[in-house]
Design a protein around this motif. Structure first.
Motif, PDB file in Angstrom:
ATOM      1  N   ASP A  33      42.027  28.502  43.366  1.00 24.56           N
ATOM      2  CA  ASP A  33      40.620  28.720  43.031  1.00 24.56           C
ATOM      3  C   ASP A  33      40.155  30.047  43.621  1.00 24.56           C
ATOM      4  OD1 ASP A  33      40.779  26.098  42.095  1.00 24.56           O
ATOM      5  OD2 ASP A  33      39.876  25.260  43.906  1.00 24.56           O
ATOM      6  N   LEU A  34      39.033  30.520  43.117  1.00 25.17           N
ATOM      7  CA  LEU A  34      38.369  31.694  43.691  1.00 25.17           C
ATOM      8  C   LEU A  34      36.982  31.317  44.190  1.00 25.17           C
ATOM      9  CD1 LEU A  34      39.081  34.474  41.001  1.00 25.17           C
ATOM     10  CD2 LEU A  34      40.284  34.121  43.177  1.00 25.17           C
ATOM     11  N   ASN A 107      40.793  26.897  39.218  1.00 28.69           N
ATOM     12  CA  ASN A 107      41.879  27.084  38.240  1.00 28.69           C
ATOM     13  C   ASN A 107      41.711  28.365  37.428  1.00 28.69           C
ATOM     14  OD1 ASN A 107      44.271  26.219  37.122  1.00 28.69           O
ATOM     15  ND2 ASN A 107      43.314  24.900  35.605  1.00 28.69           N
ATOM     16  N   TYR A 108      41.378  29.438  38.123  1.00 31.14           N
ATOM     17  CA  TYR A 108      41.027  30.706  37.468  1.00 31.14           C
ATOM     18  C   TYR A 108      42.204  31.374  36.774  1.00 31.14           C
ATOM     19  CZ  TYR A 108      43.471  33.137  41.178  1.00 31.14           C
ATOM     20  OH  TYR A 108      44.446  33.575  42.028  1.00 31.14           O
ATOM     21  N   ALA A 109      43.420  31.018  37.205  1.00 33.76           N
ATOM     22  CA  ALA A 109      44.597  31.675  36.637  1.00 33.76           C
ATOM     23  C   ALA A 109      45.329  30.788  35.639  1.00 33.76           C
ATOM     24  CB  ALA A 109      45.564  32.077  37.756  1.00 33.76           C
ATOM     25  N   ILE A 144      41.812  34.925  34.839  1.00 34.23           N
ATOM     26  CA  ILE A 144      40.758  35.843  35.289  1.00 34.23           C
ATOM     27  C   ILE A 144      41.381  36.853  36.247  1.00 34.23           C
ATOM     28  CG2 ILE A 144      38.631  36.023  36.637  1.00 34.23           C
ATOM     29  CD1 ILE A 144      37.873  33.251  35.520  1.00 34.23           C
ATOM     30  N   THR A 145      41.303  38.114  35.873  1.00 29.60           N
ATOM     31  CA  THR A 145      41.851  39.184  36.718  1.00 29.60           C
ATOM     32  C   THR A 145      40.765  40.122  37.235  1.00 29.60           C
ATOM     33  OG1 THR A 145      42.267  40.537  34.762  1.00 29.60           O
ATOM     34  CG2 THR A 145      44.079  39.146  35.544  1.00 29.60           C
ATOM     35  N   LYS A 146      39.554  39.967  36.692  1.00 31.84           N
ATOM     36  CA  LYS A 146      38.446  40.811  37.152  1.00 31.84           C
ATOM     37  C   LYS A 146      37.162  39.983  37.183  1.00 31.84           C
ATOM     38  CE  LYS A 146      35.870  45.072  36.175  1.00 31.84           C
ATOM     39  NZ  LYS A 146      35.703  46.248  35.283  1.00 31.84           N
ATOM     40  N   VAL A 147      36.421  40.090  38.257  1.00 29.35           N
ATOM     41  CA  VAL A 147      35.117  39.433  38.389  1.00 29.35           C
ATOM     42  C   VAL A 147      34.098  40.506  38.727  1.00 29.35           C
ATOM     43  CG1 VAL A 147      33.746  37.759  39.676  1.00 29.35           C
ATOM     44  CG2 VAL A 147      36.147  37.268  39.169  1.00 29.35           C
ATOM     45  N   SER A 148      32.966  40.492  38.002  1.00 30.87           N
ATOM     46  CA  SER A 148      31.940  41.507  38.226  1.00 30.87           C
ATOM     47  C   SER A 148      30.562  40.877  38.331  1.00 30.87           C
ATOM     48  CB  SER A 148      31.910  42.507  37.060  1.00 30.87           C
ATOM     49  OG  SER A 148      33.149  43.136  36.896  1.00 30.87           O
ATOM     50  N   LEU A 165      35.487  38.309  47.998  1.00 32.27           N
ATOM     51  CA  LEU A 165      36.217  37.385  47.136  1.00 32.27           C
ATOM     52  C   LEU A 165      37.315  36.702  47.945  1.00 32.27           C
ATOM     53  CD1 LEU A 165      36.556  36.389  44.156  1.00 32.27           C
ATOM     54  CD2 LEU A 165      38.349  38.137  43.946  1.00 32.27           C
ATOM     55  N   TYR A 166      37.327  35.379  47.925  1.00 33.41           N
ATOM     56  CA  TYR A 166      38.335  34.602  48.628  1.00 33.41           C
ATOM     57  C   TYR A 166      39.226  33.873  47.627  1.00 33.41           C
ATOM     58  CZ  TYR A 166      35.239  35.172  52.669  1.00 33.41           C
ATOM     59  OH  TYR A 166      34.465  35.699  53.674  1.00 33.41           O
ATOM     60  N   GLY A 167      40.475  33.753  47.979  1.00 28.77           N
ATOM     61  CA  GLY A 167      41.397  32.902  47.246  1.00 28.77           C
ATOM     62  C   GLY A 167      41.602  31.608  48.013  1.00 28.77           C
TER      63      GLY A 167
END
Lengths: 171, 163
Positions: A33-34, A107-109, A144-148, A165-167
């Motif tokens: 998760d992110l 489950n962002y990836a 998801i590879t980019k969050v803005s 940003l934390y993983g």
């Protein structure tokens, strides 16, 4: 358990030059998760500004429902395409006061559509301030590879705004 | 730095949809628990119901505050046989983050806070109470309204330690 479950991926702090967006790019797919935590303020000539969340620069296929309180009343809204939540502290709100934003993306990836959660609050030594809860969905199966985080038009995040940003790993 | 946020277990639904999932044999050596769920109800919009320690007695109560996209709402229920901790839309991914405070003490009732994120139906906060002094050693989440939990749904349980 020796490894870190909750690990900082990257952080952004706005310096003397204001920024149009707070971006996290090249996000590794190695976490479950992110979690994005942000403390933000902008240069709009108003009390507050709406903020937009984007993944992978996409501006379509978002849907959301929110619950909002402004110190006087509660309301609920829904929207599509872009994810927008109210209440970023702007120029006319109490000096040196920053909004707090909590965004969780499980489950962002993975290869399913991406659900996410936003909790955004602002304070102000006046009648109006904002609390937002938002449930969102990005109907896209890409990782998801980019969050803005963005504002609108030429409005910019001001100095001392920050985001981390934390993983988060499962067992 | 001591680890305070540790993975206890993870479940991913594989093969076919299920009506419920259970984390069992939860260790007691943490202060709080966090359960992160990414769920796809496969038929109808569905309440996600939580119970502890297989207790199906009328020992639970819930209060919630939500927004359905047009109207804010709040409600509560007492003497329930489970706690509704989320309301998620049919055939749509939704997520739920549940925090369970002081779960392993043997002297007080147990409270939990849930952030329920159903983008097609409701965003909501739920507070649940279990009127039992027993330490929580298992957690079961059950889908309702004739819906099951679809393949690829994931559940991660974390333990949080006080410093």
């Amino acid at each position: 358990m020796s490894y870190t479950t909750y690990k900082k991926i990257a952080s952004v702090t706005v310096g003397v030059t204001s920024q149009l967006s707070l971006d996290f790019t090249n996000i590794p797919a190695t976490y479950t998760d992110l979690l994005l935590l942000a403390s933000t303020r902008d240069d709009r000539g108003a009390d507050f500004t709406a903020m937009t969340l984007q993944f992978n620069d996409a501006t379509t296929n978002f849907s959301w429902r929110s619950l909002i309180g402004n110190g006087t009343s509660a309301a609920s809204y829904n929207g599509t395409n872009t994810t927008i939540f109210d209440g970023n502290n702007a120029t006319n709100s109490t000096t040196s006061t920053f909004s707090s934003v909590y965004i969780y993306i499980p489950n962002y990836a993975g290869s399913t559509n991406k659900s996410f959660y936003v909790d955004a609050v602002s304070e102000n030594n006046a009648t109006l301030a904002w609390t937002n809860l938002l449930a969102g969905l990005w109907s896209n199966t890409a990782a998801i590879t980019k969050v803005s985080l963005l504002l609108s038009g030429t409005i910019k995040f001001v100095q001392h705004s920050s985001a981390t940003l934390y993983g988060i790993r499962k067992s | 730095m001591p680890a305070t946020y540790e993975p206890i277990g993870a479940i991913k639904v594989l093969g076919s949809a299920v009506s419920n999932i259970t984390f069992s044999s939860i260790p007691t050596n943490y202060t709080d628990l966090i359960l992160v769920c990414n769920i796809y109800p496969n038929t109808n919009s569905s309440n996600m119901r939580m119970t502890y320690n297989s207790d199906s007695g009328s020992n639970y109560s819930v209060t919630y505050l939500g927004g359905n996209g047009s109207t804010p709402e709040s409600g509560r229920a007492s003497n329930q046989t489970s706690m509704d901790m989320a309301y998620l839309g049919s055939n749509t991914w939704g997520n739920v983050i549940i925090q369970i405070q002081n779960y392993s003490n043997a002297t007080t009732s147990k409270t939990a806070i849930s952030r329920s994120n159903g983008s097609s139906v409701l965003t909501a906060l739920y507070v649940g109470l279990w009127r039992s002094n027993a330490a929580i050693n298992s957690i079961t989440l059950t889908s309702s309204q004739g819906s099951n939990i679809a393949v690829d749904s994931t559940f991660s349980l974390y333990g949080i330690k006080a410093a």
